[in-house]
Design a protein around this motif. Structure first.
Motif, mmCIF file in Angstrom:
data_model
loop_
_atom_site.group_PDB
_atom_site.id
_atom_site.type_symbol
_atom_site.label_atom_id
_atom_site.label_comp_id
_atom_site.label_asym_id
_atom_site.label_seq_id
_atom_site.Cartn_x
_atom_site.Cartn_y
_atom_site.Cartn_z
ATOM 1 N N GLY A 151 0.713 -1.261 -0.058
ATOM 2 C CA GLY A 151 -0.169 0.069 0.043
ATOM 3 C C GLY A 151 0.866 1.054 -0.044
ATOM 4 O O GLY A 151 0.561 2.160 -0.682
ATOM 5 N N ASN A 152 1.977 1.144 0.896
ATOM 6 C CA ASN A 152 2.585 2.337 0.769
ATOM 7 C C ASN A 152 3.475 2.713 -0.363
ATOM 8 O O ASN A 152 3.481 3.832 -1.004
ATOM 9 C CB ASN A 152 3.974 2.327 1.819
ATOM 10 C CG ASN A 152 3.255 2.479 3.310
ATOM 11 O OD1 ASN A 152 2.151 2.735 3.486
ATOM 12 N ND2 ASN A 152 4.190 1.966 4.199
ATOM 13 N N GLU A 153 3.899 1.565 -1.127
ATOM 14 C CA GLU A 153 4.505 1.689 -2.515
ATOM 15 C C GLU A 153 3.478 2.331 -3.586
ATOM 16 O O GLU A 153 3.699 3.182 -4.286
ATOM 17 C CB GLU A 153 5.087 0.382 -2.883
ATOM 18 C CG GLU A 153 6.415 -0.075 -2.104
ATOM 19 C CD GLU A 153 7.392 1.319 -2.133
ATOM 20 O OE1 GLU A 153 7.758 1.464 -3.065
ATOM 21 O OE2 GLU A 153 7.796 1.498 -0.928
ATOM 22 N N LEU A 154 2.245 1.762 -3.617
ATOM 23 C CA LEU A 154 1.246 2.209 -4.443
ATOM 24 C C LEU A 154 0.872 3.675 -4.236
ATOM 25 O O LEU A 154 0.736 4.500 -5.069
ATOM 26 C CB LEU A 154 -0.083 1.205 -4.332
ATOM 27 C CG LEU A 154 -1.267 1.833 -4.968
ATOM 28 C CD1 LEU A 154 -0.903 1.484 -6.530
ATOM 29 C CD2 LEU A 154 -2.332 1.076 -4.674
ATOM 30 N N PHE A 155 0.887 4.112 -2.856
ATOM 31 C CA PHE A 155 0.623 5.513 -2.323
ATOM 32 C C PHE A 155 1.794 6.359 -3.113
ATOM 33 O O PHE A 155 1.417 7.480 -3.518
ATOM 34 C CB PHE A 155 0.464 5.567 -0.899
ATOM 35 C CG PHE A 155 0.455 7.120 -0.642
ATOM 36 C CD1 PHE A 155 -0.972 7.799 -0.488
ATOM 37 C CD2 PHE A 155 1.666 7.950 0.239
ATOM 38 C CE1 PHE A 155 -0.824 9.026 -0.080
ATOM 39 C CE2 PHE A 155 1.455 9.118 0.458
ATOM 40 C CZ PHE A 155 0.267 9.624 0.506
ATOM 41 N N ASN A 191 1.188 9.310 -5.440
ATOM 42 C CA ASN A 191 1.054 10.724 -5.015
ATOM 43 C C ASN A 191 2.615 11.296 -4.804
ATOM 44 O O ASN A 191 3.068 11.294 -3.847
ATOM 45 C CB ASN A 191 0.456 10.776 -3.503
ATOM 46 C CG ASN A 191 -0.824 10.397 -3.772
ATOM 47 O OD1 ASN A 191 -1.949 11.228 -3.988
ATOM 48 N ND2 ASN A 191 -1.121 8.879 -3.072
ATOM 49 N N GLU A 192 3.081 11.340 -5.991
ATOM 50 C CA GLU A 192 4.589 11.782 -6.446
ATOM 51 C C GLU A 192 4.767 13.004 -5.432
ATOM 52 O O GLU A 192 6.064 13.309 -5.003
ATOM 53 C CB GLU A 192 4.840 12.025 -7.658
ATOM 54 C CG GLU A 192 5.116 10.438 -8.609
ATOM 55 C CD GLU A 192 5.466 10.787 -9.824
ATOM 56 O OE1 GLU A 192 6.338 11.725 -10.242
ATOM 57 O OE2 GLU A 192 5.293 9.767 -10.653
ATOM 58 N N SER A 193 4.017 13.998 -5.275
ATOM 59 C CA SER A 193 4.220 14.970 -4.615
ATOM 60 C C SER A 193 4.305 15.144 -3.101
ATOM 61 O O SER A 193 4.931 15.809 -2.320
ATOM 62 C CB SER A 193 2.910 16.181 -5.039
ATOM 63 O OG SER A 193 1.944 15.720 -4.508
ATOM 64 N N SER A 194 3.583 13.878 -2.585
ATOM 65 C CA SER A 194 3.844 13.459 -1.204
ATOM 66 C C SER A 194 5.147 12.665 -0.671
ATOM 67 O O SER A 194 5.309 12.246 0.387
ATOM 68 C CB SER A 194 2.531 12.947 -0.787
ATOM 69 O OG SER A 194 1.677 13.814 -0.831
ATOM 70 N N VAL A 195 6.011 12.197 -1.951
ATOM 71 C CA VAL A 195 6.975 11.281 -1.308
ATOM 72 C C VAL A 195 7.790 11.749 -0.282
ATOM 73 O O VAL A 195 8.093 10.939 0.476
ATOM 74 C CB VAL A 195 7.547 10.834 -2.952
ATOM 75 C CG1 VAL A 195 8.964 10.015 -2.351
ATOM 76 C CG2 VAL A 195 6.689 9.961 -3.460
ATOM 77 N N SER A 196 8.158 12.928 -0.533
ATOM 78 C CA SER A 196 9.317 13.588 0.313
ATOM 79 C C SER A 196 8.638 13.511 1.950
ATOM 80 O O SER A 196 9.297 13.402 2.846
ATOM 81 C CB SER A 196 9.747 14.889 -0.110
ATOM 82 O OG SER A 196 8.778 15.923 -0.010
#
Length: 193
Positions: A156-160, A164-169
């Motif tokens: 789930g985390n990897e899918l998120f 949501n690339e803007s939230s990765v950091s």
């Protein structure tokens, strides 16, 4: 008993299952056999055609090396015709060679193997019975449930992160307090997933 099973489970996850492979298929066995026959005919042709000693030595070495492949894989149930150059250069033999590589790359699913090991342990403990067997079986059932939960969380985390690339950091920042052991386990499990 708990410690042995726990240690084996952790070892399976830490070391991984990359070295585990399926038994050679009939196609892989046929390919090994054809390789041996190809090298034998190539070595004989190199000698008959009077090629350099270096080429003759290379083809002879290749033929000897290919015997090890046949020894390791075993003989196929049906030996492909491979007595002459014409026999070897048939389209069906090229198809065998093409099919053997993807089959050789296949590996057992690590999650399924871990579940199987745990289920096997539960079965053994059920046979042993008694208070300790029941407790250890309960421990393994809980370990299996927790492992499945961890797998679902990581997936789930990897899918998120993908969606949501803007939230990765920010996501990575939220996980900065993880212990090195946790980071290592999660990294290994992401590779396995």
């Amino acid at each position: 008993m708990k410690k042995i099973i726990l240690t084996a489970s952790i070892l399976l996850f830490v070391v991984g299952c990359d070295s585990l492979r399926f038994a050679p298929s009939q196609v892989q066995k046929q390919n090994a056999w054809l390789h041996n026959r190809t090298m034998a005919i190539t070595a004989a042709s190199a000698k008959d055609e009077g090629t350099s000693e270096k080429i003759q030595a290379l083809t002879q070495l290749g033929e000897k090396q290919s015997r090890a492949f046949v020894s390791y894989y075993g003989l196929p149930e049906e030996l492909p015709q491979a007595d002459t150059v014409e026999d070897i250069l048939t389209e069906s033999n090229f198809k065998i060679a093409e099919a053997a590589t993807p089959e050789g790359l296949e590996r057992p699913d690590e999650w399924e193997m871990a579940d199987s090991v745990i289920d096997f342990g539960i079965g053994i403990l059920a046979l042993l019975g008694g208070v300790y067997g029941t407790r250890a079986a309960h421990f393994l059932k809980n370990a299996k449930t927790k492992t499945q939960a961890l797998k679902e969380i990581i997936t789930g985390n990897e899918l998120f992160k993908q969606q949501n690339e803007s939230s990765v950091s920010a996501f990575k920042q939220a996980h900065t307090n993880q212990s090195p052991q946790t980071r290592q386990i999660v990294t290994e499990m992401k590779v396995v997933s």
